[in-house]
Structure formats: structure tokens, C-alpha cells
Design a protein around this motif. Structure first.
Motif, PDB file in Angstrom:
ATOM      1  N   ALA A  55       0.840  -1.206   0.000  1.00 30.99           N
ATOM      2  CA  ALA A  55       0.000   0.000   0.000  1.00 30.99           C
ATOM      3  C   ALA A  55       0.874   1.254   0.000  1.00 30.99           C
ATOM      4  O   ALA A  55       0.568   2.231  -0.703  1.00 30.99           O
ATOM      5  CB  ALA A  55      -0.939  -0.009   1.203  1.00 30.99           C
ATOM      6  N   ASP A  56       1.972   1.238   0.745  1.00 36.27           N
ATOM      7  CA  ASP A  56       2.879   2.387   0.783  1.00 36.27           C
ATOM      8  C   ASP A  56       3.551   2.629  -0.569  1.00 36.27           C
ATOM      9  O   ASP A  56       3.993   3.744  -0.857  1.00 36.27           O
ATOM     10  CB  ASP A  56       3.952   2.205   1.862  1.00 36.27           C
ATOM     11  CG  ASP A  56       3.400   2.387   3.268  1.00 36.27           C
ATOM     12  OD1 ASP A  56       2.258   2.888   3.415  1.00 36.27           O
ATOM     13  OD2 ASP A  56       4.105   2.008   4.229  1.00 36.27           O
ATOM     14  N   LEU A  57       3.626   1.597  -1.412  1.00 31.38           N
ATOM     15  CA  LEU A  57       4.185   1.746  -2.752  1.00 31.38           C
ATOM     16  C   LEU A  57       3.138   2.233  -3.754  1.00 31.38           C
ATOM     17  O   LEU A  57       3.426   2.394  -4.931  1.00 31.38           O
ATOM     18  CB  LEU A  57       4.774   0.408  -3.236  1.00 31.38           C
ATOM     19  CG  LEU A  57       5.999  -0.101  -2.486  1.00 31.38           C
ATOM     20  CD1 LEU A  57       6.409  -1.484  -2.989  1.00 31.38           C
ATOM     21  CD2 LEU A  57       7.165   0.875  -2.642  1.00 31.38           C
ATOM     22  N   GLY A  58       1.907   2.447  -3.276  1.00 34.14           N
ATOM     23  CA  GLY A  58       0.851   2.953  -4.138  1.00 34.14           C
ATOM     24  C   GLY A  58       0.025   1.890  -4.830  1.00 34.14           C
ATOM     25  O   GLY A  58      -0.755   2.187  -5.737  1.00 34.14           O
ATOM     26  N   VAL A  59       0.168   0.634  -4.395  1.00 36.34           N
ATOM     27  CA  VAL A  59      -0.579  -0.463  -5.012  1.00 36.34           C
ATOM     28  C   VAL A  59      -2.073  -0.303  -4.732  1.00 36.34           C
ATOM     29  O   VAL A  59      -2.478  -0.024  -3.604  1.00 36.34           O
ATOM     30  CB  VAL A  59      -0.061  -1.824  -4.499  1.00 36.34           C
ATOM     31  CG1 VAL A  59      -0.980  -2.962  -4.899  1.00 36.34           C
ATOM     32  CG2 VAL A  59       1.353  -2.066  -5.009  1.00 36.34           C
ATOM     33  N   THR A  60      -2.879  -0.480  -5.780  1.00 40.33           N
ATOM     34  CA  THR A  60      -4.331  -0.397  -5.656  1.00 40.33           C
ATOM     35  C   THR A  60      -4.994  -1.763  -5.744  1.00 40.33           C
ATOM     36  O   THR A  60      -6.102  -1.943  -5.256  1.00 40.33           O
ATOM     37  CB  THR A  60      -4.928   0.491  -6.767  1.00 40.33           C
ATOM     38  OG1 THR A  60      -4.573  -0.064  -8.045  1.00 40.33           O
ATOM     39  CG2 THR A  60      -4.429   1.922  -6.657  1.00 40.33           C
ATOM     40  N   ASP A  61      -4.299  -2.718  -6.403  1.00 42.11           N
ATOM     41  CA  ASP A  61      -4.863  -4.045  -6.630  1.00 42.11           C
ATOM     42  C   ASP A  61      -3.758  -5.090  -6.552  1.00 42.11           C
ATOM     43  O   ASP A  61      -2.618  -4.830  -6.958  1.00 42.11           O
ATOM     44  CB  ASP A  61      -5.503  -4.137  -8.026  1.00 42.11           C
ATOM     45  CG  ASP A  61      -6.610  -3.124  -8.215  1.00 42.11           C
ATOM     46  OD1 ASP A  61      -7.762  -3.470  -7.907  1.00 42.11           O
ATOM     47  OD2 ASP A  61      -6.324  -1.993  -8.655  1.00 42.11           O
ATOM     48  N   VAL A  62      -4.118  -6.275  -6.048  1.00 40.06           N
ATOM     49  CA  VAL A  62      -3.195  -7.407  -5.994  1.00 40.06           C
ATOM     50  C   VAL A  62      -3.854  -8.582  -6.709  1.00 40.06           C
ATOM     51  O   VAL A  62      -5.025  -8.877  -6.469  1.00 40.06           O
ATOM     52  CB  VAL A  62      -2.874  -7.804  -4.531  1.00 40.06           C
ATOM     53  CG1 VAL A  62      -2.062  -9.093  -4.476  1.00 40.06           C
ATOM     54  CG2 VAL A  62      -2.136  -6.690  -3.817  1.00 40.06           C
ATOM     55  N   ILE A  63      -3.085  -9.215  -7.577  1.00 39.69           N
ATOM     56  CA  ILE A  63      -3.530 -10.448  -8.226  1.00 39.69           C
ATOM     57  C   ILE A  63      -2.646 -11.554  -7.672  1.00 39.69           C
ATOM     58  O   ILE A  63      -1.424 -11.459  -7.743  1.00 39.69           O
ATOM     59  CB  ILE A  63      -3.396 -10.366  -9.757  1.00 39.69           C
ATOM     60  CG1 ILE A  63      -4.300  -9.265 -10.312  1.00 39.69           C
ATOM     61  CG2 ILE A  63      -3.742 -11.715 -10.391  1.00 39.69           C
ATOM     62  CD1 ILE A  63      -4.131  -9.007 -11.801  1.00 39.69           C
ATOM     63  N   ALA A  64      -3.264 -12.598  -7.104  1.00 37.92           N
ATOM     64  CA  ALA A  64      -2.501 -13.660  -6.456  1.00 37.92           C
ATOM     65  C   ALA A  64      -3.120 -15.018  -6.752  1.00 37.92           C
ATOM     66  O   ALA A  64      -4.265 -15.111  -7.193  1.00 37.92           O
ATOM     67  CB  ALA A  64      -2.460 -13.424  -4.947  1.00 37.92           C
ATOM     68  N   ILE A  74      -6.435  -7.332   5.818  1.00 38.22           N
ATOM     69  CA  ILE A  74      -5.494  -6.223   6.040  1.00 38.22           C
ATOM     70  C   ILE A  74      -5.340  -5.402   4.761  1.00 38.22           C
ATOM     71  O   ILE A  74      -5.299  -4.165   4.808  1.00 38.22           O
ATOM     72  CB  ILE A  74      -4.130  -6.733   6.553  1.00 38.22           C
ATOM     73  CG1 ILE A  74      -4.300  -7.419   7.914  1.00 38.22           C
ATOM     74  CG2 ILE A  74      -3.142  -5.581   6.667  1.00 38.22           C
ATOM     75  CD1 ILE A  74      -3.054  -8.155   8.388  1.00 38.22           C
ATOM     76  N   PHE A  75      -5.270  -6.074   3.603  1.00 37.15           N
ATOM     77  CA  PHE A  75      -5.214  -5.335   2.340  1.00 37.15           C
ATOM     78  C   PHE A  75      -6.441  -4.441   2.196  1.00 37.15           C
ATOM     79  O   PHE A  75      -6.328  -3.273   1.839  1.00 37.15           O
ATOM     80  CB  PHE A  75      -5.128  -6.284   1.139  1.00 37.15           C
ATOM     81  CG  PHE A  75      -3.731  -6.630   0.740  1.00 37.15           C
ATOM     82  CD1 PHE A  75      -2.859  -5.666   0.262  1.00 37.15           C
ATOM     83  CD2 PHE A  75      -3.283  -7.942   0.825  1.00 37.15           C
ATOM     84  CE1 PHE A  75      -1.561  -5.980  -0.118  1.00 37.15           C
ATOM     85  CE2 PHE A  75      -1.990  -8.272   0.443  1.00 37.15           C
ATOM     86  CZ  PHE A  75      -1.128  -7.290  -0.023  1.00 37.15           C
ATOM     87  N   ASN A  76      -7.613  -4.997   2.469  1.00 39.37           N
ATOM     88  CA  ASN A  76      -8.852  -4.232   2.341  1.00 39.37           C
ATOM     89  C   ASN A  76      -8.857  -3.031   3.281  1.00 39.37           C
ATOM     90  O   ASN A  76      -9.359  -1.955   2.919  1.00 39.37           O
ATOM     91  CB  ASN A  76     -10.069  -5.115   2.588  1.00 39.37           C
ATOM     92  CG  ASN A  76     -10.298  -6.142   1.502  1.00 39.37           C
ATOM     93  OD1 ASN A  76     -10.991  -7.130   1.709  1.00 39.37           O
ATOM     94  ND2 ASN A  76      -9.728  -5.944   0.318  1.00 39.37           N
ATOM     95  N   GLN A  77      -8.282  -3.166   4.473  1.00 37.36           N
ATOM     96  CA  GLN A  77      -8.180  -2.043   5.409  1.00 37.36           C
ATOM     97  C   GLN A  77      -7.280  -0.931   4.860  1.00 37.36           C
ATOM     98  O   GLN A  77      -7.404   0.221   5.253  1.00 37.36           O
ATOM     99  CB  GLN A  77      -7.652  -2.522   6.763  1.00 37.36           C
ATOM    100  CG  GLN A  77      -8.638  -3.378   7.519  1.00 37.36           C
ATOM    101  CD  GLN A  77      -8.003  -4.066   8.726  1.00 37.36           C
ATOM    102  OE1 GLN A  77      -6.816  -3.949   8.995  1.00 37.36           O
ATOM    103  NE2 GLN A  77      -8.831  -4.810   9.457  1.00 37.36           N
ATOM    104  N   HIS A  78      -6.370  -1.307   3.941  1.00 36.42           N
ATOM    105  CA  HIS A  78      -5.476  -0.337   3.304  1.00 36.42           C
ATOM    106  C   HIS A  78      -6.006   0.089   1.933  1.00 36.42           C
ATOM    107  O   HIS A  78      -5.258   0.640   1.112  1.00 36.42           O
ATOM    108  CB  HIS A  78      -4.062  -0.927   3.171  1.00 36.42           C
ATOM    109  CG  HIS A  78      -3.304  -0.938   4.456  1.00 36.42           C
ATOM    110  ND1 HIS A  78      -3.395  -1.967   5.368  1.00 36.42           N
ATOM    111  CD2 HIS A  78      -2.474  -0.025   4.998  1.00 36.42           C
ATOM    112  CE1 HIS A  78      -2.631  -1.695   6.409  1.00 36.42           C
ATOM    113  NE2 HIS A  78      -2.064  -0.525   6.214  1.00 36.42           N
ATOM    114  N   ASN A  79      -7.298  -0.194   1.675  1.00 34.38           N
ATOM    115  CA  ASN A  79      -7.942   0.171   0.406  1.00 34.38           C
ATOM    116  C   ASN A  79      -7.274  -0.454  -0.813  1.00 34.38           C
ATOM    117  O   ASN A  79      -7.175   0.181  -1.873  1.00 34.38           O
ATOM    118  CB  ASN A  79      -8.024   1.693   0.254  1.00 34.38           C
ATOM    119  CG  ASN A  79      -8.868   2.307   1.337  1.00 34.38           C
ATOM    120  OD1 ASN A  79      -9.946   1.815   1.643  1.00 34.38           O
ATOM    121  ND2 ASN A  79      -8.377   3.376   1.948  1.00 34.38           N
ATOM    122  N   VAL A  80      -6.806  -1.683  -0.661  1.00 38.81           N
ATOM    123  CA  VAL A  80      -6.215  -2.439  -1.765  1.00 38.81           C
ATOM    124  C   VAL A  80      -7.149  -3.602  -2.077  1.00 38.81           C
ATOM    125  O   VAL A  80      -7.517  -4.370  -1.178  1.00 38.81           O
ATOM    126  CB  VAL A  80      -4.804  -2.965  -1.399  1.00 38.81           C
ATOM    127  CG1 VAL A  80      -4.238  -3.836  -2.516  1.00 38.81           C
ATOM    128  CG2 VAL A  80      -3.865  -1.795  -1.087  1.00 38.81           C
TER     129      VAL A  80
END
Length: 112
Positions: A55-64, A74-80
């Protein structure tokens, strides 16, 4: 639409175990086109560290491939946004499929 998409990779291919990947491919997207791509070394594995790191790197989406439910929260709490169940393909292929909505996601196969 501007996005920064992170994909856990090993040798350029999706690494199926998100929390233990060695690198992340970070792809900047503007208007459904890949603008830039960079490879970033993952920090040492520590529960809860990767969501704020990305999130600090500006990531908006993760594909895994797979990811634990706590990490998703935790990602969702960081708006990712998190998309799991992706096939093991090249990072650029995954993002292109994601953008044109041709990428198929299966079930999240990480159970921890």
C-alpha cells in the motif's frame, strides 16, 4: 482509470505462495494500458507486513494465486483490492487478462 497492480512472482511467473514470494511485479496501468513495469524485492516474510508495504508503494490491486483470509482483510483495510485464484502465468499476461476481463479466477487455494 489509474491503477498500480502487484503480482507476487518467481522468475517472472505468478508465485503461488503469496507470503513467501521473492519479488513483486508492479505494473502501472492508465486507461486499461500497461504504462510501466518494475520488479521490487519482497521484504522478509512477517505476518501482516506485506499489505502496508505494498500500500505504501501505491498499489491499488493485488492479483494472487492464494492468500490467507487475514492478509486479504489487512489489504482491504489499506484500500487495496485483492483477486485470488489467478493462474500461474507471466505477470504482464495476468494484468492484460485482468484489464480486458478475460482472466479467470478459481478458488483461493491458500487455507492459512
Amino acid at each position: 482509470m489509474k491503477k498500480k497492480i502487484a503480482i507476487p512472482v518467481k522468475d517472472g511467473i505468478l508465485d503461488g505462495h503469496f507470503g513467501h514470494c521473492s519479488h513483486f511485479a508492479l505494473l502501472d496501468v492508465m486507461d486499461k494500458a500497461i504504462v510501466t513495469e518494475e520488479l521490487v524485492a519482497a521484504p522478509p516474510h512477517e505476518p501482516g507486513l506485506l499489505p502496508p508495504f505494498l500500500a505504501d508503494l501505491g498499489v491499488t490491486d493485488v492479483i494472487a494465486g492464494g492468500m490467507g483470509n487475514r492478509a486479504i482483510q489487512i489489504f482491504n483495510q489499506h484500500n487495496v483490492n485483492v483477486f485470488v485464484g489467478a493462474p500461474q502465468l507471466d505477470a504482464k499476461e495476468l494484468v492484460k487478462g485482468f484489464l480486458d476481463e478475460s482472466l479467470s479466477f478459481t478458488a483461493n487455494y491458500c487455507d492459512h
